[in-house]
Design a protein around this motif. Sequence first.
Motif, PDB file in Angstrom:
ATOM      1  N   VAL A  60       0.928  -1.194  -0.027  1.00 48.08           N
ATOM      2  CA  VAL A  60       0.174  -0.092   0.148  1.00 48.08           C
ATOM      3  C   VAL A  60       0.787   1.253  -0.027  1.00 48.08           C
ATOM      4  O   VAL A  60       0.630   2.246  -0.782  1.00 48.08           O
ATOM      5  N   SER A  87      -8.008   7.607  -2.102  1.00 47.92           N
ATOM      6  CA  SER A  87      -7.307   6.287  -2.710  1.00 47.92           C
ATOM      7  C   SER A  87      -6.686   6.202  -1.240  1.00 47.92           C
ATOM      8  O   SER A  87      -6.444   4.806  -0.838  1.00 47.92           O
ATOM      9  N   LEU A  90      -8.903   4.697   1.529  1.00 43.38           N
ATOM     10  CA  LEU A  90      -9.636   3.312   1.001  1.00 43.38           C
ATOM     11  C   LEU A  90      -8.450   2.097   1.046  1.00 43.38           C
ATOM     12  O   LEU A  90      -8.963   1.208   1.616  1.00 43.38           O
ATOM     13  N   ASN A  91      -7.346   2.327   0.625  1.00 38.87           N
ATOM     14  CA  ASN A  91      -6.083   1.356   0.803  1.00 38.87           C
ATOM     15  C   ASN A  91      -5.926   1.305   2.270  1.00 38.87           C
ATOM     16  O   ASN A  91      -5.591  -0.101   2.660  1.00 38.87           O
ATOM     17  N   SER A  93      -8.300   1.212   4.587  1.00 37.07           N
ATOM     18  CA  SER A  93      -9.041   0.649   5.083  1.00 37.07           C
ATOM     19  C   SER A  93      -9.096  -0.945   4.918  1.00 37.07           C
ATOM     20  O   SER A  93      -9.740  -1.710   5.678  1.00 37.07           O
ATOM     21  N   LEU A  94      -8.555  -1.386   3.891  1.00 37.61           N
ATOM     22  CA  LEU A  94      -8.192  -2.755   3.870  1.00 37.61           C
ATOM     23  C   LEU A  94      -7.606  -3.509   4.791  1.00 37.61           C
ATOM     24  O   LEU A  94      -7.752  -4.597   5.377  1.00 37.61           O
ATOM     25  N   THR A 333      -2.753 -11.058  -2.092  1.00 40.09           N
ATOM     26  CA  THR A 333      -4.170 -11.402  -1.686  1.00 40.09           C
ATOM     27  C   THR A 333      -4.493 -12.905  -2.097  1.00 40.09           C
ATOM     28  O   THR A 333      -5.023 -13.547  -1.337  1.00 40.09           O
ATOM     29  N   ASN A 371     -10.549   1.550  -9.296  1.00 34.52           N
ATOM     30  CA  ASN A 371      -9.590   2.010  -8.021  1.00 34.52           C
ATOM     31  C   ASN A 371     -10.654   2.339  -6.902  1.00 34.52           C
ATOM     32  O   ASN A 371      -9.965   2.202  -5.570  1.00 34.52           O
ATOM     33  N   HIS A 372     -11.649   2.957  -7.082  1.00 36.70           N
ATOM     34  CA  HIS A 372     -12.237   3.445  -5.888  1.00 36.70           C
ATOM     35  C   HIS A 372     -13.629   2.734  -5.616  1.00 36.70           C
ATOM     36  O   HIS A 372     -14.566   3.324  -5.090  1.00 36.70           O
ATOM     37  N   ARG A 374     -15.551   0.794  -3.307  1.00 42.49           N
ATOM     38  CA  ARG A 374     -15.545   0.600  -1.773  1.00 42.49           C
ATOM     39  C   ARG A 374     -15.472  -0.935  -1.493  1.00 42.49           C
ATOM     40  O   ARG A 374     -14.692  -1.306  -0.805  1.00 42.49           O
ATOM     41  N   TYR A 377     -12.144  -3.170  -1.234  1.00 39.76           N
ATOM     42  CA  TYR A 377     -11.075  -3.069  -0.232  1.00 39.76           C
ATOM     43  C   TYR A 377     -11.784  -3.774   1.205  1.00 39.76           C
ATOM     44  O   TYR A 377     -10.952  -4.560   1.631  1.00 39.76           O
ATOM     45  N   THR A 380     -10.973  -7.524  -0.112  1.00 37.79           N
ATOM     46  CA  THR A 380      -9.340  -7.865   0.274  1.00 37.79           C
ATOM     47  C   THR A 380      -9.061  -7.965   1.752  1.00 37.79           C
ATOM     48  O   THR A 380      -8.537  -8.729   2.046  1.00 37.79           O
TER      49      THR A 380
END
Length: 401
Positions: A60, A87, A90-91, A93-94, A333, A371-372, A374, A377, A380
């Motif tokens: 990330v 971004s 969100l990244n 958040s995973l 992943t 990419n975005h 929701r 993430y 993942t």
Amino acid sequence: TPVAFAERFWPAFLFLLMAVSSVVQREPAPYDFLLLGGMLLFLFSGQRVPSGLVWPAIMVLMLLGGYCIGTLIARYPDEAFLYMRTSGYLNISLLFFAALVWRTPERIVPAIANGWIVASIIAAVLGILGYFALIPNAETFALYGRASGPFKDPNVFGPSFIFPSLYLLHRLATRRARDALWTLPVLLLFLLAPYLSFSRGAWIDFVIAACVFLLLTLMTAPASERNRLGSLAIVLSILFAVAVAWALTVPEVRTLFLQRFAVAQDYDSGEGGRFENMFDAFKMALEYPLGIGPQQWPHYSNSGLFPHNIYVNVFVSGGLISLAGFVGLGSMTLWVGIRALRMNPPLPGFLIAGIATFAGHAVEGFIIDSNHWRHLYVLTGIILGLAYAAETRMRRYRSFA
């Protein structure tokens, strides 16, 4: 005690978070506010995280670090910073979802899945009613004449149903027969809604995810579950075919289906189309190996469009550093998820559904910018959290053996 409170709070919080996750026509969405609040609470409450999250965190940081470097030469830095803000959270958040799943998977994952089902029911109903103009302001929920529900784009609406659909299919294969009284109608609803989105990418994504799900289940599940799943697949295929045939009796549906069923549209392969734009973005990424910054490519493109390929988009935005981080995170992943299937993981059905959905999204990423999204993430985080929980439990078992 604080621990007891956390055990009650996090499942309820995640259920609510996912229940509102489909309402994203405007940003920031309710989901964004709730997620940021939950992440801050998690951070300041000193929750434990699995050591395995170090490597996803590094990936990330590479992804975001490449974006930062590209932003240094961005023509429009304000747009780049706005993109990086979304971004970035969100990244991160995973990692938040993975840590929570790792702690108590049996509590957390069903809460996420059930909230996701609630959100999907709301989205499907609004999308279908909007498509057939059965509610006021129907065009709000059927953008471009395609079902989109409370999403901003039918191409996001369609893929959002894949994980809950596979989860419900797993329930049908493992629960009592009477559970089908509500599960089967909801599952058919989740199949019809993305069909009416007329998103070719979502259709391909769904087929790939379903095939991976069936393959992994047949390889790992008991014989009784495999037999039941095979029968369900046949029954669902017949019911879905009947539903599609009924929908095609509506002239507007039939016309749009024939138009969208083509492999390539005029705007895909024509001059200045999607594929040419994608190739031009790739060539510029090779010329600027450190990237040109997020959200900048439309200002260089003759068409003014994004690459419609998440890998090319990441490459041209953040260069080789971001591309390595993004591809590394995705590969990791899938690898740790599949590896965990051999470790008797907690909630294997959820893990298989997550891996299958992620694989479908990874393929669809070649024709769309995801990419975005929701839910990507969240997905993942579920896979990583369940995989690390399986590894932790195996280490404990070996230490007591």
